[in-house]
Design a protein around this motif. Sequence first.
Motif, PDB file in Angstrom:
ATOM      1  N   THR A 181       0.820  -1.214   0.000  1.00 59.96           N
ATOM      2  CA  THR A 181       0.000   0.000   0.000  1.00 59.96           C
ATOM      3  C   THR A 181       0.856   1.267   0.000  1.00 59.96           C
ATOM      4  O   THR A 181       0.650   2.144  -0.840  1.00 59.96           O
ATOM      5  CB  THR A 181      -0.981  -0.002   1.189  1.00 59.96           C
TER       6      THR A 181
ATOM      7  N   LEU B  95      -5.182   6.663  -1.768  1.00 58.25           N
ATOM      8  CA  LEU B  95      -5.797   5.749  -0.821  1.00 58.25           C
ATOM      9  C   LEU B  95      -7.306   5.853  -0.923  1.00 58.25           C
ATOM     10  O   LEU B  95      -7.846   6.953  -1.083  1.00 58.25           O
ATOM     11  CB  LEU B  95      -5.329   6.090   0.596  1.00 58.25           C
ATOM     12  N   TYR B  96      -7.973   4.745  -0.847  1.00 55.19           N
ATOM     13  CA  TYR B  96      -9.428   4.571  -0.897  1.00 55.19           C
ATOM     14  C   TYR B  96      -9.988   4.681  -2.319  1.00 55.19           C
ATOM     15  O   TYR B  96     -10.996   4.076  -2.593  1.00 55.19           O
ATOM     16  CB  TYR B  96     -10.179   5.535   0.034  1.00 55.19           C
ATOM     17  N   ARG B  97      -9.369   5.455  -3.187  1.00 51.71           N
ATOM     18  CA  ARG B  97      -9.839   5.513  -4.566  1.00 51.71           C
ATOM     19  C   ARG B  97      -9.171   4.411  -5.389  1.00 51.71           C
ATOM     20  O   ARG B  97      -9.832   3.636  -6.056  1.00 51.71           O
ATOM     21  CB  ARG B  97      -9.557   6.875  -5.189  1.00 51.71           C
TER      22      ARG B  97
ATOM     23  N   GLY C 248      -7.409   0.091  -1.747  1.00 53.09           N
ATOM     24  CA  GLY C 248      -8.347  -0.153  -0.656  1.00 53.09           C
ATOM     25  C   GLY C 248      -7.634  -0.310   0.680  1.00 53.09           C
ATOM     26  O   GLY C 248      -6.487  -0.742   0.746  1.00 53.09           O
ATOM     27  N   SER C 249      -8.324   0.068   1.741  1.00 55.36           N
ATOM     28  CA  SER C 249      -7.771  -0.077   3.085  1.00 55.36           C
ATOM     29  C   SER C 249      -8.907  -0.090   4.086  1.00 55.36           C
ATOM     30  O   SER C 249      -9.897   0.620   3.920  1.00 55.36           O
ATOM     31  CB  SER C 249      -6.809   1.071   3.396  1.00 55.36           C
ATOM     32  N   TYR C 250      -8.746  -0.891   5.133  1.00 56.86           N
ATOM     33  CA  TYR C 250      -9.724  -0.930   6.216  1.00 56.86           C
ATOM     34  C   TYR C 250      -9.425   0.116   7.272  1.00 56.86           C
ATOM     35  O   TYR C 250     -10.240   0.366   8.145  1.00 56.86           O
ATOM     36  CB  TYR C 250      -9.712  -2.300   6.902  1.00 56.86           C
TER      37      TYR C 250
ATOM     38  N   PRO D 183      -6.005   6.863   7.195  1.00 58.77           N
ATOM     39  CA  PRO D 183      -5.014   7.250   6.193  1.00 58.77           C
ATOM     40  C   PRO D 183      -3.607   7.517   6.715  1.00 58.77           C
ATOM     41  O   PRO D 183      -2.645   7.464   5.944  1.00 58.77           O
ATOM     42  CB  PRO D 183      -5.601   8.534   5.612  1.00 58.77           C
TER      43      PRO D 183
ATOM     44  N   TRP E 281     -11.254  10.187   8.683  1.00 50.77           N
ATOM     45  CA  TRP E 281     -12.175   9.222   8.088  1.00 50.77           C
ATOM     46  C   TRP E 281     -13.149   9.880   7.118  1.00 50.77           C
ATOM     47  O   TRP E 281     -13.556   9.272   6.130  1.00 50.77           O
ATOM     48  CB  TRP E 281     -12.937   8.487   9.190  1.00 50.77           C
TER      49      TRP E 281
ATOM     50  N   PRO F  92     -11.687  11.424   3.095  1.00 52.61           N
ATOM     51  CA  PRO F  92     -11.637  10.514   1.934  1.00 52.61           C
ATOM     52  C   PRO F  92     -13.023  10.176   1.390  1.00 52.61           C
ATOM     53  O   PRO F  92     -13.200  10.063   0.173  1.00 52.61           O
ATOM     54  CB  PRO F  92     -10.938   9.265   2.472  1.00 52.61           C
ATOM     55  N   TRP F  93     -14.001  10.005   2.277  1.00 51.78           N
ATOM     56  CA  TRP F  93     -15.348   9.711   1.808  1.00 51.78           C
ATOM     57  C   TRP F  93     -15.920  10.881   1.030  1.00 51.78           C
ATOM     58  O   TRP F  93     -16.576  10.710   0.013  1.00 51.78           O
ATOM     59  CB  TRP F  93     -16.263   9.357   2.965  1.00 51.78           C
TER      60      TRP F  93
ATOM     61  N   THR G 163     -16.363   7.112  -1.215  1.00 50.51           N
ATOM     62  CA  THR G 163     -16.368   5.718  -0.768  1.00 50.51           C
ATOM     63  C   THR G 163     -16.546   5.637   0.711  1.00 50.51           C
ATOM     64  O   THR G 163     -16.306   6.550   1.427  1.00 50.51           O
ATOM     65  CB  THR G 163     -15.060   4.996  -1.138  1.00 50.51           C
TER      66      THR G 163
END
Length: 185
Positions: A5, A15-17, A20-22, A25, A176, A179-180, A185
């Motif tokens: 990653t 990241l996230y686009r 993927g990551s749980y 950032p 958090w 990024p959304w 996402t």
Amino acid sequence: REMNTPLRLAAGESLYRDVGSYYGPWPPYLDAVALRLLGVHLDVLFFVRAVISALGIEALRRLALRVSRQRAVAAAATTLALALCAFDRGGFWLFPYSVAALEGAVASWWALLVALTVPGAGGTLAAGLLAGLAAGAKLEFLPVIAVVAAALAARHRASGAAASGGLALSVAALSWGLPWAVFGT
């Protein structure tokens, strides 16, 4: 994942686009910055994790010293924690199951230590920032915000506890939420 990653982020993916990551950032981007600055080598990630681990060991030592007031007891407690984290089955301190867990734990310990020891507004804000970064690394560290606020309130700084908690929640929410908002996402 923990090594791929940051490599992909250092190469320009998002990241996230794209990746993927749980987790939050901060950990993968910290590793990506290190790879960009120091070169793309596995040794760079070992170095970053060793520095973070050393910071964690020092935080644990200082917290243990606050509890025991005896250097030998603090050293023994820190050594036991290090042995359990480094040598227990599955306990790899430099490469745990999640770098977010390592960085979130270390940020949590420092947040608590700062809340207990550093006076004034600077200490209050630093404790809040560290607690927010911990929660921004991994959601499981969200309760750290309440612990840090309680530690500050116990030191008779109710307004500082509110300010620290507000800053911590803001940092975690941005970690958090941004990024959304940006990537949907």
